[in-house]
Design a protein around this motif. Structure first.
Motif, mmCIF file in Angstrom:
data_model
loop_
_atom_site.group_PDB
_atom_site.id
_atom_site.type_symbol
_atom_site.label_atom_id
_atom_site.label_comp_id
_atom_site.label_asym_id
_atom_site.label_seq_id
_atom_site.Cartn_x
_atom_site.Cartn_y
_atom_site.Cartn_z
ATOM 1 N N GLU A 13 36.671 49.705 49.236
ATOM 2 C CA GLU A 13 36.505 48.257 49.116
ATOM 3 C C GLU A 13 37.678 47.656 48.348
ATOM 4 O O GLU A 13 37.939 48.056 47.205
ATOM 5 N N HIS A 14 38.363 46.709 48.979
ATOM 6 C CA HIS A 14 39.456 46.027 48.292
ATOM 7 C C HIS A 14 39.419 44.538 48.605
ATOM 8 O O HIS A 14 38.809 44.119 49.595
ATOM 9 N N ARG A 15 40.064 43.768 47.754
ATOM 10 C CA ARG A 15 40.186 42.334 48.007
ATOM 11 C C ARG A 15 41.483 41.838 47.384
ATOM 12 O O ARG A 15 42.015 42.449 46.446
ATOM 13 N N LEU A 16 42.003 40.757 47.945
ATOM 14 C CA LEU A 16 43.197 40.109 47.410
ATOM 15 C C LEU A 16 42.753 39.005 46.470
ATOM 16 O O LEU A 16 42.054 38.076 46.877
ATOM 17 N N VAL A 17 43.144 39.133 45.218
ATOM 18 C CA VAL A 17 42.694 38.224 44.173
ATOM 19 C C VAL A 17 43.859 37.346 43.732
ATOM 20 O O VAL A 17 44.986 37.826 43.554
ATOM 21 N N THR A 18 43.586 36.070 43.542
ATOM 22 C CA THR A 18 44.576 35.145 42.980
ATOM 23 C C THR A 18 44.075 34.659 41.634
ATOM 24 O O THR A 18 42.939 34.200 41.509
ATOM 25 N N GLY A 19 44.908 34.783 40.627
ATOM 26 C CA GLY A 19 44.531 34.351 39.283
ATOM 27 C C GLY A 19 45.749 33.899 38.512
ATOM 28 O O GLY A 19 46.856 33.798 39.064
#
Length: 337
Positions: A13-19
């Motif tokens: 499980e992966h996701r592209l995170v913006t912070g």
């Protein structure tokens, strides 16, 4: 200012995170990532096959990378801003006995590595201790420099093998590590430099990089006991044992492949009767990093031709699927933020 990163929450499980853009703390630098290589260790993290002691989920992977210093924390020379750089992955303590002897990859303070236990470079930015930086020349090719981490591992292996001019040398495996090993070993003027790999495409590339001949694993039997030095890079179930059989009596064997439980063991009778010297390499100490960076700057190694695929961060799933898939046309895979 914002920054993106690929986060593996748990295996598969992966996701592209913006912070918010991360900020460097005291003694740290913020690097804008130019390129980051994906290796089998990253695939193991994604698949959940890495030993639990050597990964901490959730994690931003990425231990092979290059970039440009964008900001520095307190106590760090501001002149580093704008410098092209790579950095060591192991967060060695620098004060234990092993570190003080120069064996920073054997730090006794406990395992801690960028991309496995700390946020890595599958991101727009990565924060690392400034003491781990290895600045590059202003005209350095950052795309190729992303492979200086595996080059440092190979440098550790080649230095441990003490290759001498005129010797018969074998490299087992013609993946990224193997082909980088061929480049470094060819510079030592061996009498023979033989590469063993079942893939014809990789074998042909090894000849381009300085090998004198390429052989298949099926041909190893006729060359038993021939080589002064054998550098194993494949990590296949049988290659530790077969590499020892290739070495002459009194020869040296260096193992760099990552072996899984159940791999064929080395015959202790053969080991003792042949008086072999066997070393293993896991990661690279600071001295090997310095050697690899100097070799890169001097043109002794050129990792660029090993790169075959490049993906943006948004396509991490497709990129990681390429790695370890068995396609002989897939060499080094990069993420390019």
């Amino acid at each position: 200012m914002t920054s993106r990163s690929v986060v593996i929450e748990r295996p598969g499980e992966h996701r592209l995170v913006t912070g918010p853009r991360p900020e460097p703390g005291p003694g740290e630098v913020l690097v804008r990532v130019a390129a980051a290589g994906i290796c089998m260790s990253d695939r193991e993290v994604y698949d959940g096959h890495r030993d639990a002691a050597y990964v901490r989920y959730p994690v931003v992977p990425g231990h092979e990378w290059s970039g440009t210093v964008e900001a520095v924390g307190a106590g760090v020379d501001g002149g580093l801003v704008g410098r092209k750089t790579v950095a060591e992955g192991f967060r060695a303590c620098g004060t234990c006995e092993r570190c003080r002897c120069g064996d920073t990859s054997l730090c006794t303070a406990g395992y801690d590595e960028t991309g496995f236990t700390r946020p890595g470079a599958f991101a727009d930015h990565v924060v690392v201790p400034a003491r781990l930086l290895h600045p590059l020349a202003d005209d350095a090719d950052l795309r190729a420099a992303a492979l200086l981490e595996p080059a440092a591992v190979v440098a550790a292996a080649v230095r441990a093998g003490h290759a001498e001019a005129g010797e018969r040398v074998a490299v087992v495996g013609a993946g990224t590590l193997g082909l980088l090993a061929v480049q470094l070993l060819a510079a030592a003027s061996p009498g023979e430099l033989t590469v063993f790999d079942p893939r014809a495409e990789r074998a042909a590339r090894a000849l381009e990089f300085g090998a004198t001949e390429a052989r298949t694993p099926e041909e190893e039997g006729e060359l038993t006991g021939r080589y002064d030095l054998v550098v194993e890079t494949a990590g296949a179930p049988s290659t530790a044992a077969s590499s020892c059989l290739l070495a002459r009596r009194g020869g040296r064997v260096v193992l760099t492949g990552m072996f899984a439980p159940g791999a064929t063991g080395i015959d202790p009778v053969h080991l003792s009767l042949s008086q072999l010297s066997v070393r293993s390499v896991f990661g690279a100490p600071s001295s090997a990093w310095s050697f690899a960076v100097r070799a890169f700057g001097a043109g002794m190694i050129d990792p660029g031709p090993l790169i075959t695929h490049e993906f943006p961060l948004e396509e991490f799933g497709d990129a990681v699927a390429c790695v370890g898939g068995g396609d002989p046309k897939v060499g080094k895979v990069l993420l390019r933020p």
